[in-house]
Design an enzyme around this catalytic site. Structure first.
Site, PDB file in Angstrom:
ATOM      1  N   CYS A  21       2.993   6.950  14.010  1.00 20.21           N
ATOM      2  CA  CYS A  21       3.338   6.720  15.416  1.00 20.21           C
ATOM      3  C   CYS A  21       2.632   5.474  15.950  1.00 20.21           C
ATOM      4  O   CYS A  21       1.560   5.112  15.489  1.00 20.21           O
ATOM      5  CB  CYS A  21       2.901   7.898  16.259  1.00 20.21           C
ATOM      6  SG  CYS A  21       3.532   9.461  15.711  1.00 20.21           S
ATOM      7  N   ARG A  60       5.167   0.324  11.298  1.00 21.17           N
ATOM      8  CA  ARG A  60       4.323   1.473  10.961  1.00 21.17           C
ATOM      9  C   ARG A  60       5.152   2.680  10.524  1.00 21.17           C
ATOM     10  O   ARG A  60       4.610   3.617   9.954  1.00 21.17           O
ATOM     11  CB  ARG A  60       3.481   1.859  12.178  1.00 21.17           C
ATOM     12  CG  ARG A  60       2.486   0.785  12.582  1.00 21.17           C
ATOM     13  CD  ARG A  60       1.874   1.105  13.915  1.00 21.17           C
ATOM     14  NE  ARG A  60       1.036   2.269  13.852  1.00 21.17           N
ATOM     15  CZ  ARG A  60      -0.283   2.249  13.736  1.00 21.17           C
ATOM     16  NH1 ARG A  60      -0.900   1.104  13.673  1.00 21.17           N
ATOM     17  NH2 ARG A  60      -0.982   3.346  13.686  1.00 21.17           N
ATOM     18  N   TRP A  75       6.704   9.259  14.662  1.00 21.86           N
ATOM     19  CA  TRP A  75       6.965   9.666  13.269  1.00 21.86           C
ATOM     20  C   TRP A  75       6.719  11.164  13.253  1.00 21.86           C
ATOM     21  O   TRP A  75       5.586  11.619  13.397  1.00 21.86           O
ATOM     22  CB  TRP A  75       5.999   8.923  12.355  1.00 21.86           C
ATOM     23  CG  TRP A  75       6.279   9.056  10.888  1.00 21.86           C
ATOM     24  CD1 TRP A  75       7.110   8.275  10.136  1.00 21.86           C
ATOM     25  CD2 TRP A  75       5.697  10.005   9.981  1.00 21.86           C
ATOM     26  NE1 TRP A  75       7.092   8.685   8.825  1.00 21.86           N
ATOM     27  CE2 TRP A  75       6.232   9.750   8.702  1.00 21.86           C
ATOM     28  CE3 TRP A  75       4.797  11.055  10.118  1.00 21.86           C
ATOM     29  CZ2 TRP A  75       5.896  10.489   7.580  1.00 21.86           C
ATOM     30  CZ3 TRP A  75       4.466  11.795   8.992  1.00 21.86           C
ATOM     31  CH2 TRP A  75       5.007  11.507   7.743  1.00 21.86           C
ATOM     32  N   ASN A 102      -0.642   9.780  19.533  1.00 20.68           N
ATOM     33  CA  ASN A 102      -0.666   9.680  18.066  1.00 20.68           C
ATOM     34  C   ASN A 102      -1.674  10.695  17.573  1.00 20.68           C
ATOM     35  O   ASN A 102      -2.741  10.830  18.175  1.00 20.68           O
ATOM     36  CB  ASN A 102      -1.168   8.303  17.610  1.00 20.68           C
ATOM     37  CG  ASN A 102      -0.160   7.220  17.849  1.00 20.68           C
ATOM     38  OD1 ASN A 102       0.930   7.474  18.324  1.00 20.68           O
ATOM     39  ND2 ASN A 102      -0.547   5.994  17.537  1.00 20.68           N
ATOM     40  N   GLY A 103      -1.388  11.340  16.466  1.00 20.50           N
ATOM     41  CA  GLY A 103      -2.348  12.289  15.906  1.00 20.50           C
ATOM     42  C   GLY A 103      -1.760  13.684  15.869  1.00 20.50           C
ATOM     43  O   GLY A 103      -0.546  13.872  16.058  1.00 20.50           O
ATOM     44  N   GLU A 136       1.269   1.412 -10.076  1.00 24.55           N
ATOM     45  CA  GLU A 136       1.608   0.647  -8.869  1.00 24.55           C
ATOM     46  C   GLU A 136       3.058   0.140  -8.943  1.00 24.55           C
ATOM     47  O   GLU A 136       3.780   0.169  -7.949  1.00 24.55           O
ATOM     48  CB  GLU A 136       0.607  -0.507  -8.715  1.00 24.55           C
ATOM     49  CG  GLU A 136       0.836  -1.438  -7.539  1.00 24.55           C
ATOM     50  CD  GLU A 136       0.766  -0.780  -6.164  1.00 24.55           C
ATOM     51  OE1 GLU A 136       0.440   0.403  -6.051  1.00 24.55           O
ATOM     52  OE2 GLU A 136       1.095  -1.477  -5.189  1.00 24.55           O
ATOM     53  N   LYS A 139       5.889   1.088  -6.202  1.00 22.37           N
ATOM     54  CA  LYS A 139       6.627   0.077  -5.437  1.00 22.37           C
ATOM     55  C   LYS A 139       8.121   0.344  -5.551  1.00 22.37           C
ATOM     56  O   LYS A 139       8.839   0.302  -4.560  1.00 22.37           O
ATOM     57  CB  LYS A 139       6.340  -1.343  -5.952  1.00 22.37           C
ATOM     58  CG  LYS A 139       4.988  -1.927  -5.661  1.00 22.37           C
ATOM     59  CD  LYS A 139       4.701  -2.220  -4.215  1.00 22.37           C
ATOM     60  CE  LYS A 139       4.134  -1.034  -3.523  1.00 22.37           C
ATOM     61  NZ  LYS A 139       2.716  -0.990  -3.232  1.00 22.37           N
ATOM     62  N   GLU A 144       9.204   3.656  -3.603  1.00 16.38           N
ATOM     63  CA  GLU A 144       9.087   3.736  -2.142  1.00 16.38           C
ATOM     64  C   GLU A 144      10.105   2.881  -1.402  1.00 16.38           C
ATOM     65  O   GLU A 144      10.462   3.208  -0.278  1.00 16.38           O
ATOM     66  CB  GLU A 144       7.658   3.462  -1.665  1.00 16.38           C
ATOM     67  CG  GLU A 144       7.151   2.076  -1.885  1.00 16.38           C
ATOM     68  CD  GLU A 144       5.683   1.932  -1.474  1.00 16.38           C
ATOM     69  OE1 GLU A 144       5.216   2.660  -0.596  1.00 16.38           O
ATOM     70  OE2 GLU A 144       5.010   1.056  -2.028  1.00 16.38           O
ATOM     71  N   HIS A 191       3.303  12.735 -25.334  1.00 17.40           N
ATOM     72  CA  HIS A 191       2.879  14.105 -25.035  1.00 17.40           C
ATOM     73  C   HIS A 191       3.808  14.789 -24.037  1.00 17.40           C
ATOM     74  O   HIS A 191       3.407  15.717 -23.350  1.00 17.40           O
ATOM     75  CB  HIS A 191       1.434  14.100 -24.530  1.00 17.40           C
ATOM     76  CG  HIS A 191       0.492  13.532 -25.531  1.00 17.40           C
ATOM     77  ND1 HIS A 191       0.098  14.219 -26.658  1.00 17.40           N
ATOM     78  CD2 HIS A 191      -0.081  12.308 -25.621  1.00 17.40           C
ATOM     79  CE1 HIS A 191      -0.703  13.455 -27.383  1.00 17.40           C
ATOM     80  NE2 HIS A 191      -0.825  12.279 -26.773  1.00 17.40           N
ATOM     81  N   LYS A 200       3.412   2.975   7.646  1.00 19.67           N
ATOM     82  CA  LYS A 200       2.503   1.966   7.103  1.00 19.67           C
ATOM     83  C   LYS A 200       1.088   2.496   7.024  1.00 19.67           C
ATOM     84  O   LYS A 200       0.359   2.222   6.089  1.00 19.67           O
ATOM     85  CB  LYS A 200       2.561   0.708   7.979  1.00 19.67           C
ATOM     86  CG  LYS A 200       1.628  -0.406   7.544  1.00 19.67           C
ATOM     87  CD  LYS A 200       2.022  -0.948   6.186  1.00 19.67           C
ATOM     88  CE  LYS A 200       1.065  -1.987   5.652  1.00 19.67           C
ATOM     89  NZ  LYS A 200       1.199  -2.121   4.181  1.00 19.67           N
TER      90      LYS A 200
HETATM   91  C1  F6R Z   1       2.128   1.940  -0.836  1.00 21.36           C
HETATM   92  C2  F6R Z   1       1.258   2.031   0.315  1.00 21.36           C
HETATM   93  C3  F6R Z   1       0.463   3.270   0.491  1.00 21.36           C
HETATM   94  C4  F6R Z   1      -0.941   2.914   0.994  1.00 21.36           C
HETATM   95  C5  F6R Z   1      -1.720   4.183   1.334  1.00 21.36           C
HETATM   96  C6  F6R Z   1      -3.131   3.868   1.769  1.00 21.36           C
HETATM   97  O1  F6R Z   1       2.778   0.711  -0.879  1.00 21.36           O
HETATM   98  O2  F6R Z   1       1.194   1.146   1.114  1.00 21.36           O
HETATM   99  O3  F6R Z   1       0.407   4.019  -0.672  1.00 21.36           O
HETATM  100  O4  F6R Z   1      -1.590   2.170   0.021  1.00 21.36           O
HETATM  101  O5  F6R Z   1      -1.072   4.876   2.356  1.00 21.36           O
HETATM  102  O6  F6R Z   1      -3.143   3.056   2.890  1.00 21.36           O
HETATM  103  P1  F6R Z   1      -4.409   2.232   3.304  1.00 21.36           P
HETATM  104  O7  F6R Z   1      -4.655   1.225   2.239  1.00 21.36           O
HETATM  105  O8  F6R Z   1      -4.051   1.620   4.613  1.00 21.36           O
HETATM  106  O9  F6R Z   1      -5.539   3.201   3.397  1.00 21.36           O
END
Ligand code: F6R
Length: 619
Positions: free
Chosen positions: A2, A27, A74, A100-101, A492, A496, A499, A515, A614
């Site tokens: 949010c 976000r 959100w 937010n929260g 990673e 990517k 997501e 395995h 985000k």
């Molecule tokens: C993936 C991504 C998330 C963040 C995770 C931690 O592309 O962005 O997996 O890495 O939510 O976020 P931060 O780094 O802001 O603590």
């Protein structure tokens, strides 16, 4: 997650709120709304969907409405729909707020308020806060005969004492048409201070267009804003004095700058951002790394017997690279923990243990909670954080900033390479202080400074990488395999892809495939290998052949000039040669580009992938 933006000043509030909400779109959200206050009346407009949908149902802005609050939601409690969208207005019609929260005791409070005859219209935890403030505002302090000096502020404080959970709040009251209240606990809230105008927001990107002067609220604090002044108090009504600081980035850093998407912009920014991250920290000639933020803890770090790295998602992958490097180079016992798991365990933390929390946003709820838990058990907690002044930056004992500027694309890219850059610098420095010769350290650092240029070279192959994505984009299941320090890169790469393109992808240590996961391999299934020339090269080649024997399609990230590998690859992508320990900063880049191109080819909104936020500020 949010986003909050609120305005009090001399200008029409509506366009400022809408513009601020657009800055917060990255976000992640599913509904949006604003409330304006004029002549003792609240005008609320909110809807499920995008800001553009909100704009289409808004009345033209009225110059007289110079105070307002806005929100991108959100969904957590209650489906994403018009009623559950914020702002929420209390049952008296006087209080409007955005939140937010998560209010953890909302069900108990809702029952109690309902017993007092307070009606509810939404399924949200937020409406409970609005009604609770409204209830105290209407009924006053039954324990005292004295009328509070400021009834609105008092009612907010009184309500917050009943609330358990996390909140960033912006609140207005029809009886106080020139007053805006913000309150914070566990969710970020920043007050931008301009010339007789104020922008209260959950994220500096909604403020920076108006002013660079800002004040970051701490937990259990609230700010009361008037047209020409403001004061900060604890929620227990004790005045707090706070200095204003500067927002560390400028507007142009959060513009697209000609790129189609923030994600692509941020992938392409990596060379320059890494240069900034290394700048002034790497002394090649002396074979040293100077991380000023950690100076006070340098002896403890050098002598520690155990380092625990923690974070979530991409940051956790960077932590995993850190574990490998700290162990390999510095020969310190290192382990990586998902912050979301670590926070609920009862870990054994010996005296002298150092915990390193990695986070782009510095606001991730699980990482913050893991930090608190580790501190309570006596660990020294260091942060590797991008956002200056963020909660993690402030709640850790010391730390290192990534210096990559704002990351807007939901899929983290430049933060990952810088996180890896920082843990690499740290591991090399710890190794030098413990046993590594300064010549060896010097050689590694020299190579480190070449990484940005090598990434530039990889970026120039974007079109070829796009062709690889094109050839495989219709496949719904992919595997990503790597070994050693490239295993976290495989994770990673898979993250990517899934997501933003919504393709199912799994990352694995290459040898683990036998395995179980090998059963998944069918004709034409894309299997991405990181098979650069390194100590485990031959082993990875063996794994490549196992996939080919079962009809899998091999996409190989290999070292430039490797002729042998061509025979094993259906698609080959090359990266420049570097030493083993530095490879992740190179090998991840083609995987970022491949995920980006695949998502665009599938027609997805790369910067706003479905269901994702985000910054994950709730548990
Ligand atoms: C993936 C991504 C998330 C963040 C995770 C931690 O592309 O962005 O997996 O890495 O939510 O976020 P931060 O780094 O802001 O603590």
């Amino acid at each position: 997650m949010c986003g909050i933006v609120a305005y009090l000043g001399r200008k029409a509030a509506q366009p400022i709120l809408i513009e601020g909400l657009k800055r917060l779109e990255y976000r992640g959200y599913d509904s949006a709304g604003i409330a304006l206050l004029e002549g003792g009346r609240l005008a609320v407009c909110k809807t499920k969907g995008r800001i553009s949908e909100l704009e289409s149902i808004l009345n033209p802005p009225n110059e007289a409405q110079t105070i307002g609050i806005g929100h991108t939601r959100w969904a957590t409690h209650g489906a994403p729909n018009d009623v559950n969208a914020h702002p929420h207005v209390d049952y008296t019609g006087k209080i409007a707020l955005v939140h937010n929260g998560i209010i953890e005791n909302y069900a108990t409070l809702k029952t109690w308020l309902s017993e007092q005859g307070v009606p509810f219209v939404s399924d949200t935890d937020t409406e409970v806060v609005a009604n609770l403030i409204g209830y105290f505002y209407e009924n006053g302090d039954k324990r005292s005969d004295k009328e509070p000096e400021n009834r609105f502020e008092w009612a907010v404080q009184r309500a917050l004492h009943e609330v358990y959970g996390t909140y960033g709040l912006a609140i207005m009251c029809t009886d106080y048409p020139e007053m805006l209240i913000g309150a914070k606990k566990g969710s970020p809230l920043i007050l931008g201070v301009g010339q007789n105008e104020y922008v209260l927001a959950s994220d500096a990107s909604a403020i920076v267009q108006h002013t660079e002067q800002a004040m970051y609220l701490s937990d259990n604090e609230m700010v009361t804003v008037y047209p020409k002044s403001f004061h900060t108090k604890t929620t227990d009504n004790v005045l707090v004095s706070r200095e204003l600081g500067e927002i560390e980035f400028s507007l142009d850093q959060i513009e697209l700058d000609g790129f189609q998407h923030y994600m692509l912009k941020e992938i392409c920014e990596q060379p320059a951002r890494l240069e900034k991250c290394f700048s002034g920290r790497v002394d090649v000639r002396g074979g040293r790394v100077v991380l000023g933020g950690l100076a006070t803890y340098s002896r403890q770090l050098t002598q520690t017997k155990r380092i625990i790295l923690t974070g979530c998602g991409t940051a956790w992958h960077a932590a995993l690279v850190g574990e490998f490097l700290v162990e390999q180079l510095a020969r310190i016992n290192a382990e990586t923990e998902y912050a979301s798991e670590f926070r609920y365990r009862n870990p054994v933390i010996e005296e002298g243990t150092v915990v390193i929390a990695i986070s782009q946003s510095g606001e991730t709820a699980d990482t913050l909670a893991a930090i608190e838990m580790a501190k309570e058990r006596g660990a020294t907690v260091l942060g590797v954080v991008n956002v200056v002044g963020s909660s993690i930056a402030r709640n850790t004992d010391a730390g290192v900033y990534l210096r990559v500027g704002p990351e807007i694309g939901v899929a983290s890219t430049k933060a990952f390479t810088a996180q890896v850059g920082v843990v690499t610098m740290l591991a090399i420095e710890l190794a030098r202080r413990r046993h590594l010769g300064s010549d060896q350290a010097s050689a590694m650092l020299k190579e480190l400074l070449l990484i940005p240029e090598k990434i530039r070279h990889i970026l120039s192959q974007s079109d070829e990488i796009k062709k690889v994505a094109e050839a495989n984009v219709d496949r719904e299941n992919w595997l990503f395999l790597g070994r050693g320090v490239n295993y976290p890169v495989a994770l990673e790469g898979a993250l990517k892809l899934k997501e933003i393109s919504y393709i199912h992808a799994e990352g694995l240590p290459a040898a683990e495939m036998k395995h179980g996961p090998i059963a998944l391999i069918t004709k034409g299934m894309p299997v991405v290998f990181i098979a650069t020339q390194c100590s485990q090269y031959e082993k990875v080649l063996g794994n490549v052949e196992e996939v080919r024997a079962r009809g899998g399609k091999t996409i190989i990230v290999a070292t430039e000039g490797d002729e042998e590998i061509k025979k094993h690859a259906d698609h080959l992508i090359t990266v420049p040669q570097t030493i083993d320990h530095l490879q992740p900063m190179l090998t991840v880049v083609p995987l970022q580009l491949m995920a980006y191109h695949a998502a665009v080819l599938r027609g997805h909104d790369v910067d706003k992938p479905r269901n994702l936020a985000k910054s994950v500020t709730v548990e």
